[in-house]
Motif scaffolding. Structure first.
Motif, short mmCIF file in Angstrom:
data_model
loop_
_atom_site.label_atom_id
_atom_site.label_comp_id
_atom_site.label_asym_id
_atom_site.label_seq_id
_atom_site.Cartn_x
_atom_site.Cartn_y
_atom_site.Cartn_z
N SER A 21 0.83 -1.21 0.00
CA SER A 21 0.00 0.00 0.00
C SER A 21 0.86 1.25 0.00
O SER A 21 0.54 2.24 -0.68
CB SER A 21 -0.92 0.01 1.22
N VAL A 22 1.97 1.20 0.72
CA VAL A 22 2.89 2.35 0.75
C VAL A 22 3.46 2.60 -0.63
O VAL A 22 3.57 3.75 -1.08
CB VAL A 22 4.03 2.11 1.76
N GLY A 23 3.80 1.53 -1.34
CA GLY A 23 4.34 1.67 -2.69
C GLY A 23 3.33 2.29 -3.64
O GLY A 23 3.67 3.18 -4.43
N LYS A 24 2.09 1.85 -3.56
CA LYS A 24 1.05 2.40 -4.44
C LYS A 24 0.80 3.87 -4.12
O LYS A 24 0.60 4.69 -5.02
CB LYS A 24 -0.24 1.59 -4.29
N LYS A 25 0.82 4.21 -2.83
CA LYS A 25 0.61 5.61 -2.45
C LYS A 25 1.78 6.48 -2.93
O LYS A 25 1.58 7.64 -3.32
CB LYS A 25 0.46 5.72 -0.94
N THR A 26 2.98 5.91 -2.91
CA THR A 26 4.14 6.65 -3.41
C THR A 26 4.04 6.89 -4.90
O THR A 26 4.34 7.98 -5.40
CB THR A 26 5.44 5.89 -3.08
N VAL A 27 3.60 5.86 -5.64
CA VAL A 27 3.40 6.01 -7.08
C VAL A 27 2.35 7.08 -7.35
O VAL A 27 2.51 7.92 -8.25
CB VAL A 27 2.97 4.66 -7.71
N MET A 28 1.28 7.07 -6.57
CA MET A 28 0.24 8.09 -6.74
C MET A 28 0.79 9.48 -6.46
O MET A 28 0.49 10.44 -7.19
CB MET A 28 -0.92 7.80 -5.78
N ALA A 29 1.61 9.61 -5.43
CA ALA A 29 2.17 10.91 -5.07
C ALA A 29 3.09 11.45 -6.16
O ALA A 29 2.97 12.60 -6.58
CB ALA A 29 2.91 10.80 -3.74
N VAL A 30 4.01 10.61 -6.62
CA VAL A 30 4.99 11.05 -7.63
C VAL A 30 4.29 11.37 -8.95
O VAL A 30 4.54 12.42 -9.57
CB VAL A 30 6.08 9.98 -7.83
N SER A 31 3.41 10.48 -9.39
CA SER A 31 2.70 10.71 -10.65
C SER A 31 1.79 11.93 -10.54
O SER A 31 1.65 12.71 -11.50
CB SER A 31 1.88 9.48 -11.05
N GLY A 32 1.20 12.14 -9.37
CA GLY A 32 0.36 13.31 -9.17
C GLY A 32 1.14 14.61 -9.25
O GLY A 32 0.68 15.59 -9.83
N LEU A 33 2.34 14.62 -8.70
CA LEU A 33 3.18 15.82 -8.76
C LEU A 33 3.65 16.10 -10.18
O LEU A 33 3.79 17.26 -10.58
CB LEU A 33 4.37 15.67 -7.81
N ILE A 34 3.91 15.04 -10.95
CA ILE A 34 4.28 15.22 -12.36
C ILE A 34 3.13 15.89 -13.11
O ILE A 34 3.33 16.85 -13.87
CB ILE A 34 4.61 13.86 -13.01
N MET A 35 1.91 15.40 -12.89
CA MET A 35 0.75 16.00 -13.55
C MET A 35 0.49 17.41 -13.07
O MET A 35 0.08 18.28 -13.85
CB MET A 35 -0.48 15.11 -13.31
N LEU A 36 0.75 17.67 -11.79
CA LEU A 36 0.56 19.01 -11.25
C LEU A 36 1.51 20.01 -11.91
O LEU A 36 1.11 21.13 -12.26
CB LEU A 36 0.78 19.00 -9.73
N ALA A 37 2.77 19.60 -12.09
CA ALA A 37 3.75 20.47 -12.76
C ALA A 37 3.29 20.79 -14.18
O ALA A 37 3.39 21.93 -14.65
CB ALA A 37 5.12 19.80 -12.77
N TYR A 38 2.78 19.77 -14.87
CA TYR A 38 2.27 19.98 -16.22
C TYR A 38 1.08 20.95 -16.22
O TYR A 38 0.99 21.83 -17.09
CB TYR A 38 1.85 18.66 -16.84
N LEU A 39 0.19 20.80 -15.26
CA LEU A 39 -0.99 21.66 -15.19
C LEU A 39 -0.62 23.13 -15.02
O LEU A 39 -1.25 24.01 -15.61
CB LEU A 39 -1.90 21.20 -14.05
N VAL A 40 0.40 23.39 -14.20
CA VAL A 40 0.83 24.77 -13.99
C VAL A 40 1.33 25.37 -15.31
O VAL A 40 0.95 26.49 -15.69
CB VAL A 40 1.93 24.85 -12.91
N VAL A 41 2.16 24.61 -16.02
CA VAL A 41 2.70 25.08 -17.31
C VAL A 41 1.57 25.23 -18.33
O VAL A 41 1.51 26.21 -19.09
CB VAL A 41 3.78 24.12 -17.83
N HIS A 42 0.67 24.25 -18.36
CA HIS A 42 -0.44 24.27 -19.31
C HIS A 42 -1.36 25.46 -19.06
O HIS A 42 -1.82 26.12 -20.01
CB HIS A 42 -1.23 22.96 -19.17
N MET A 43 -1.61 25.77 -17.80
CA MET A 43 -2.45 26.92 -17.47
C MET A 43 -1.81 28.22 -17.95
O MET A 43 -2.48 29.08 -18.54
CB MET A 43 -2.69 26.99 -15.97
#
Length: 235
Positions: A21-43
């Motif tokens: 579960s910790v591994g899956k949450k880490t994957v969610m966190a890292v992938s979420g931050l990648i998408m967040l960085a993209y969203l800032v640039v896209h906006m």
């Protein structure tokens, strides 16, 4: 006598991490931050529409020539797309599996009517579904032009945006999705910080404030485009 051979192999470290579960949450966190960085640039890129069609179309053309001559035409754009698709798939898969694991851990219903998931958890789940459907629609609308109204014009993103937000359903879909995005970022950023070990008693207030500011800025930034088209500020 022939020696018995072992057929069971020890799972790899990557598999072990992913299964936890910790591994899956880490994957969610890292992938979420990648998408967040993209969203800032896209906006920020979207806001160029307020400077006119030449500026906006020029920005869209620049995205396709990014990295030239070292990279071939549109290669940088496709690299970004591949990374984003991988992040979305990893994020959604981990979220789904964690949700199923949570349901299996509590298979029986409570005797008294009681909400099993918090407001934040339910918002993240349904917000994720809304955003997933929106991504599909957004690509079909403004990238491939499959569902675009009034005829998709390749190489003219400014006019394509005007066409989309000149329809009531285009505005409704976009506004609902952006509100869901704001709530998703608000809860997700703080959760990712906790998962990656950035949270602490002294930093929690700052992290929550940062999450609120990011959610507000992204929501207002993205929503400003359809509102500007609807009000005639951008035409």
């Amino acid at each position: 006598m022939a020696l018995a051979t072992r057929t069971d192999r020890k799972p790899s470290m990557a598999r072990t991490v992913w299964d936890s579960s910790v591994g899956k949450k880490t994957v969610m966190a890292v992938s979420g931050l990648i998408m967040l960085a993209y969203l800032v640039v896209h906006m920020l890129g979207n806001l160029k529409i307020f400077f006119g069609s030449a500026e906006f179309n020029g920005y869209a053309h620049w995205l396709r020539t990014l990295g030239e001559p070292f990279l071939h035409h549109e290669w940088a754009l496709w690299i970004v797309r591949v990374v984003l698709v991988a992040a979305v798939v990893a994020h959604a898969t981990a979220a789904y599996q964690l949700s199923r694991r949570d349901l299996r851990a509590r298979p029986t219903k409570y005797v008294h009517s009681k909400r099993r998931a918090s407001y934040a958890t339910r918002t993240m789940r349904w917000g994720g579904v809304i955003l997933g459907l929106f991504i599909v629609w957004h690509i079909l609308d403004l990238t491939t032009g499959t569902v675009h109204p009034n005829g998709f014009q390749s190489g003219h993103p400014y006019q394509n945006v005007i066409d989309t937000f000149s329809t009531w359903y285009g505005n409704v879909i976009y506004l609902v999705a952006m509100l869901a995005l704001g709530l998703h970022v608000r809860h997700g950023f703080w959760s990712a910080a906790q998962t990656l070990g950035a949270g602490s008693r002294t930093r929690d207030r700052a992290l929550k404030a940062t999450a609120n500011v990011l959610a507000l800025v992204l929501t207002l930034g993205f929503v400003s485009v359809p509102v500007a088209v609807m009000t005639g500020v951008v035409s």
